[in-house]
Design a protein around this motif. Sequence first.
Motif, PDB file in Angstrom:
ATOM      1  N   MET A 151      -6.288  33.656  -8.388  1.00  0.00           N
ATOM      2  CA  MET A 151      -6.456  34.034  -9.147  1.00  0.00           C
ATOM      3  C   MET A 151      -6.785  33.969 -10.687  1.00  0.00           C
ATOM      4  O   MET A 151      -7.980  34.696 -11.159  1.00  0.00           O
ATOM      5  CB  MET A 151      -4.989  34.156  -9.847  1.00  0.00           C
ATOM      6  CG  MET A 151      -4.370  33.459  -8.293  1.00  0.00           C
ATOM      7  SD  MET A 151      -2.835  34.748  -8.595  1.00  0.00           S
ATOM      8  CE  MET A 151      -1.972  33.615  -7.702  1.00  0.00           C
ATOM      9  N   ARG A 152      -7.729  32.188 -10.941  1.00  0.00           N
ATOM     10  CA  ARG A 152      -8.730  32.272 -11.832  1.00  0.00           C
ATOM     11  C   ARG A 152      -9.501  32.612 -11.704  1.00  0.00           C
ATOM     12  O   ARG A 152     -11.070  32.018 -12.336  1.00  0.00           O
ATOM     13  CB  ARG A 152      -8.535  30.662 -12.217  1.00  0.00           C
ATOM     14  CG  ARG A 152      -6.704  30.720 -13.092  1.00  0.00           C
ATOM     15  CD  ARG A 152      -7.152  29.329 -13.196  1.00  0.00           C
ATOM     16  NE  ARG A 152      -5.498  28.858 -13.566  1.00  0.00           N
ATOM     17  CZ  ARG A 152      -4.380  28.153 -12.743  1.00  0.00           C
ATOM     18  NH1 ARG A 152      -5.569  27.196 -11.959  1.00  0.00           N
ATOM     19  NH2 ARG A 152      -3.903  27.982 -12.758  1.00  0.00           N
ATOM     20  N   ALA A 153     -10.200  33.078 -10.513  1.00  0.00           N
ATOM     21  CA  ALA A 153     -12.138  32.845  -9.978  1.00  0.00           C
ATOM     22  C   ALA A 153     -12.442  34.079 -11.572  1.00  0.00           C
ATOM     23  O   ALA A 153     -13.752  33.766 -11.674  1.00  0.00           O
ATOM     24  CB  ALA A 153     -12.454  34.386  -9.093  1.00  0.00           C
ATOM     25  N   LYS A 267      14.870  38.607 -11.005  1.00  0.00           N
ATOM     26  CA  LYS A 267      14.377  39.742 -12.076  1.00  0.00           C
ATOM     27  C   LYS A 267      12.924  39.465 -12.389  1.00  0.00           C
ATOM     28  O   LYS A 267      12.875  39.158 -13.245  1.00  0.00           O
ATOM     29  CB  LYS A 267      15.360  40.667 -12.468  1.00  0.00           C
ATOM     30  CG  LYS A 267      16.418  41.535 -11.746  1.00  0.00           C
ATOM     31  CD  LYS A 267      15.980  42.750 -12.490  1.00  0.00           C
ATOM     32  CE  LYS A 267      17.290  43.415 -10.840  1.00  0.00           C
ATOM     33  NZ  LYS A 267      16.497  44.162 -10.072  1.00  0.00           N
ATOM     34  N   PHE A 268      11.596  40.675 -11.643  1.00  0.00           N
ATOM     35  CA  PHE A 268      10.723  40.666 -12.840  1.00  0.00           C
ATOM     36  C   PHE A 268      10.534  41.190 -14.006  1.00  0.00           C
ATOM     37  O   PHE A 268      11.665  42.168 -14.258  1.00  0.00           O
ATOM     38  CB  PHE A 268       9.665  41.795 -12.277  1.00  0.00           C
ATOM     39  CG  PHE A 268       8.336  41.069 -12.013  1.00  0.00           C
ATOM     40  CD1 PHE A 268       7.820  39.909 -11.850  1.00  0.00           C
ATOM     41  CD2 PHE A 268       7.169  42.315 -12.611  1.00  0.00           C
ATOM     42  CE1 PHE A 268       6.350  39.751 -12.070  1.00  0.00           C
ATOM     43  CE2 PHE A 268       5.945  42.027 -12.676  1.00  0.00           C
ATOM     44  CZ  PHE A 268       5.644  40.370 -12.117  1.00  0.00           C
ATOM     45  N   ARG A 316       8.574  32.371 -19.329  1.00  0.00           N
ATOM     46  CA  ARG A 316       8.676  33.803 -19.115  1.00  0.00           C
ATOM     47  C   ARG A 316       6.614  33.228 -18.261  1.00  0.00           C
ATOM     48  O   ARG A 316       6.918  34.338 -17.142  1.00  0.00           O
ATOM     49  CB  ARG A 316       8.045  34.456 -20.383  1.00  0.00           C
ATOM     50  CG  ARG A 316       9.267  34.976 -20.196  1.00  0.00           C
ATOM     51  CD  ARG A 316       9.232  35.810 -21.542  1.00  0.00           C
ATOM     52  NE  ARG A 316      10.129  35.782 -22.683  1.00  0.00           N
ATOM     53  CZ  ARG A 316       9.724  36.599 -23.741  1.00  0.00           C
ATOM     54  NH1 ARG A 316       9.217  37.300 -23.784  1.00  0.00           N
ATOM     55  NH2 ARG A 316      10.105  35.978 -25.003  1.00  0.00           N
ATOM     56  N   GLU A 317       6.494  32.915 -18.767  1.00  0.00           N
ATOM     57  CA  GLU A 317       5.291  32.450 -17.839  1.00  0.00           C
ATOM     58  C   GLU A 317       4.739  32.009 -16.405  1.00  0.00           C
ATOM     59  O   GLU A 317       4.801  32.860 -15.541  1.00  0.00           O
ATOM     60  CB  GLU A 317       3.733  31.272 -18.650  1.00  0.00           C
ATOM     61  CG  GLU A 317       2.504  31.122 -18.135  1.00  0.00           C
ATOM     62  CD  GLU A 317       1.849  32.301 -18.451  1.00  0.00           C
ATOM     63  OE1 GLU A 317       2.019  33.328 -18.760  1.00  0.00           O
ATOM     64  OE2 GLU A 317       0.498  32.227 -17.921  1.00  0.00           O
ATOM     65  N   TRP A 321       4.195  34.417 -13.011  1.00  0.00           N
ATOM     66  CA  TRP A 321       3.580  34.041 -11.942  1.00  0.00           C
ATOM     67  C   TRP A 321       3.591  33.730 -10.448  1.00  0.00           C
ATOM     68  O   TRP A 321       3.210  33.613  -9.785  1.00  0.00           O
ATOM     69  CB  TRP A 321       2.577  32.485 -12.541  1.00  0.00           C
ATOM     70  CG  TRP A 321       1.193  34.024 -13.285  1.00  0.00           C
ATOM     71  CD1 TRP A 321       1.410  33.385 -14.864  1.00  0.00           C
ATOM     72  CD2 TRP A 321       0.916  34.187 -13.355  1.00  0.00           C
ATOM     73  NE1 TRP A 321       0.685  34.819 -15.360  1.00  0.00           N
ATOM     74  CE2 TRP A 321      -0.262  34.884 -14.363  1.00  0.00           C
ATOM     75  CE3 TRP A 321      -0.563  35.249 -12.093  1.00  0.00           C
ATOM     76  CZ2 TRP A 321      -1.754  35.776 -14.316  1.00  0.00           C
ATOM     77  CZ3 TRP A 321      -1.764  35.724 -12.241  1.00  0.00           C
ATOM     78  CH2 TRP A 321      -2.148  36.115 -13.134  1.00  0.00           C
ATOM     79  N   LYS A 322       5.748  33.544 -10.074  1.00  0.00           N
ATOM     80  CA  LYS A 322       5.996  32.894  -8.868  1.00  0.00           C
ATOM     81  C   LYS A 322       6.277  34.078  -8.406  1.00  0.00           C
ATOM     82  O   LYS A 322       6.061  33.908  -7.752  1.00  0.00           O
ATOM     83  CB  LYS A 322       7.210  32.284 -10.030  1.00  0.00           C
ATOM     84  CG  LYS A 322       7.770  31.301  -8.512  1.00  0.00           C
ATOM     85  CD  LYS A 322       8.818  30.401  -9.042  1.00  0.00           C
ATOM     86  CE  LYS A 322       9.503  29.880  -7.954  1.00  0.00           C
ATOM     87  NZ  LYS A 322      10.764  28.481  -8.345  1.00  0.00           N
TER      88      LYS A 322
END
Lengths: 461, 461
Positions: A151-153, A267-268, A316-317, A321-322
Amino acid sequence: MNQIDLIYIQSIIGDKERVLYGENINEEYSHDELSGTESYPDVVVRVTSAEEISAIMKYAYDNNIPVTPRGAGTGLVGSSVAMEHGIMLETGLMNHVLELDEDNLTITVEPGVLLMDLAAYVEERDLFYPPDPGEKSATIGGNISTNAGGMRAVKYGVTRDYVRGLEVVLPNGTITTFGGKVVKNSTGYALKDLMVGSEGTLGIITKAVLKLLPLPQKAISLLIPFPSLEQAIRTVPLIIKSKSIPTAIEFMQREVIMDAEKYLGKKFPDNSADAYLLLKFDGNSVEEIEKSYERVAGICLEQGAIDILISDTEEREESIWKARGAFLEAIKGSTTYMDEVDVVVPRSSVNEMVEYIHNLHEKVDIRIKSFGHAGDGNLHAYILKDDLSNEEWELKMKAAMDNIYEKARELNGQVSGEHGIGYAKKSYLLESMDPVVVELMKGIKEAFDPKNILNPHKVFK
Amino acid sequence: MNQIDLIYIQSIIGDKERVLYGENINEEYSHDELSGTESYPDVVVRVTSAEEISAIMKYAYDNNIPVTPRGAGTGLVGSSVAMEHGIMLETGLMNHVLELDEDNLTITVEPGVLLMDLAAYVEERDLFYPPDPGEKSATIGGNISTNAGGMRAVKYGVTRDYVRGLEVVLPNGTITTFGGKVVKNSTGYALKDLMVGSEGTLGIITKAVLKLLPLPQKAISLLIPFPSLEQAIRTVPLIIKSKSIPTAIEFMQREVIMDAEKYLGKKFPDNSADAYLLLKFDGNSVEEIEKSYERVAGICLEQGAIDILISDTEEREESIWKARGAFLEAIKGSTTYMDEVDVVVPRSSVNEMVEYIHNLHEKVDIRIKSFGHAGDGNLHAYILKDDLSNEEWELKMKAAMDNIYEKARELNGQVSGEHGIGYAKKSYLLESMDPVVVELMKGIKEAFDPKNILNPHKVFK
């Protein structure tokens, strides 16, 4: 392989518990994370050193026994499946950090170290290993072998950019090294780079020197709901062109989020919109990051974003991402069986590619879910079997894949952005690649492995 | 080559002014920037397209005629010298920007575009091509062929990191491409990366897709005088370990600065100290940069720096870096003849390597000047002939080189950080490299160029 081969291998290893054969070979060793490619090795050796690997390779080379290297088996294209049986060398026990060199900002590890353990190890020490594929329980040897992206590409590049040097056992058993701790290198051909992404067909990685960065002090993510997928995706090139370089730009749709909520039982932060962009920014001060994301938030709102949800606490972060990291497993849990596509297209064509995949069910009647790295053009589409019969599945799955790969070719894309080719995607590589280039690859394989004993039937051969 | 060959080549090219032979071949074509390696081609063809190159290569391949590709001839190790005569393909007329793709942040160029023209072209459009070797009049094709590094490698990496795709003419005349505009790629072996740094021995680059970044808004440099070289160099690892990543960390000594002042006819901002670090910081706001450099300035003062000279106007900035860029020419102007060493060592060993080179005259009585990229471990040492006889020169130069390369090996360094191996450093590569690795390189060469007609006698062969 016969009894004599087995006795010889046992004599090299000593410890009986590290040599598995017959019924002692767990079913897991016959496939990887997607079980489409299946084949048992004759013997699994849980190796612990380059010397052991070297001794086994020498024997295998002299006796023409195929050898398949394997890390954690989290691949999706069958790279670590023993298509011709023979010996499987499993590196899971080679999981030690050998050296952290803070003066050179490098870490030297064995190939079986898991990505999540590596990340935790360096972050505890205020350092940073940027490559961040979704599958955190992959080994670093596997990540190097597929040139894993993650993801960090967008900001930090891919695994290749963080590999400085490799110790490798060649197919004939010789132990050698490519590269080293040096930052620049123009000394002969780039064999280190050739090894990266070669999916265990040229040599077995036994040690890796990886580049680290100082850990950014702060990261903030933005979850941005859009009324439509099209609006979300169309915003991405505008973000790329702005002066802000986000660490990650992911896109996702409501249905995948709902699968993830169900899978994780959590929950998202939001699931009310049709489509989302998930952006991450990192840096060394809140002000610096704020300046970056404010510009980008402005662009998104101009393009019709419904809201900007800022995640500025670690909790929250992590939860966002989880959820993102669980997409693959969540989709897998929502169906009976699936296969995947990992195309990469130029960033300017992401919109067209995503729309194409999104609407493909109109042409091929099969359920397809996709998400992916909008910021780097690497899209993951999952084709789901649901309650199709095996025959219907084979037919429709192939039709869907043929269509997607053809579209990717049309957009000057490539078959794989980060998962590799392995066994499952070989035909698509051969279809899409100039035969002249395939011939060059065969020539290189021949130079490293003239007997074709190392990971046969993979990539192009 | 005979008259028939010449007539055939002339028929491919048409335009007589682009086919040079006999006395029409300028002396410059017989050597590169350092004239130690000398040999004339039979014919120089000033090519203008991949199709021309392809037609000539096909003919050369069928008729076993050696071919040497050449850009601007600014190399230092003889890579572009026609050791076996034959055909020289000079790419200087292929100097067009083919496409600027702002959506993908890429630029597509012909190989003969000069680095300085490329930099100016993108910077005018608020974009940035980070690789910044000292020699700005090199072609981009040459930069790719040597994987040129330059001063900004500390923060931005080297040429390899900015090459996304290549169009290449193979030794048998086939035109093909490696890579593309995609950001990630795990589709088969990394042939694009193999081409980078292969010094024109595997194929001829006819087009390059390069990655660009948004242009940083602001750059500030610090010139930091130290009482001794040792103190200056010892400070570098502390800077690397701090959270600030400078764009460049160069070291220089008074005597080289004075040569540059003389050469340029301009005063450097300071020449009172024995040794200097020159640091550059870039970013998008003055505050962001200030925060970075204040931390580093503090470290330098703690380590005994005499002063911190801040260059925050574009004028001062340019004058300092112009002087830095003139070091090679300035040293060249201070002697009758010279040869160079371009070793790279792990950053933690820069101190030991620099000290070793600095004191080498005690062991080998010859004048040596050095400067280089302290931040990435790549050191340039120039061995000067002055008024030595040819015999003395050969003897002492070789002794000095042998010593430097041996020391670099001892420190786990490599023969070349950015200049390449070419013809001049071949013996040092062969001495320092595992013979197994050399054999693999030979195998790769064989796969690309079975007749060994493309740039023979280079790198290892």
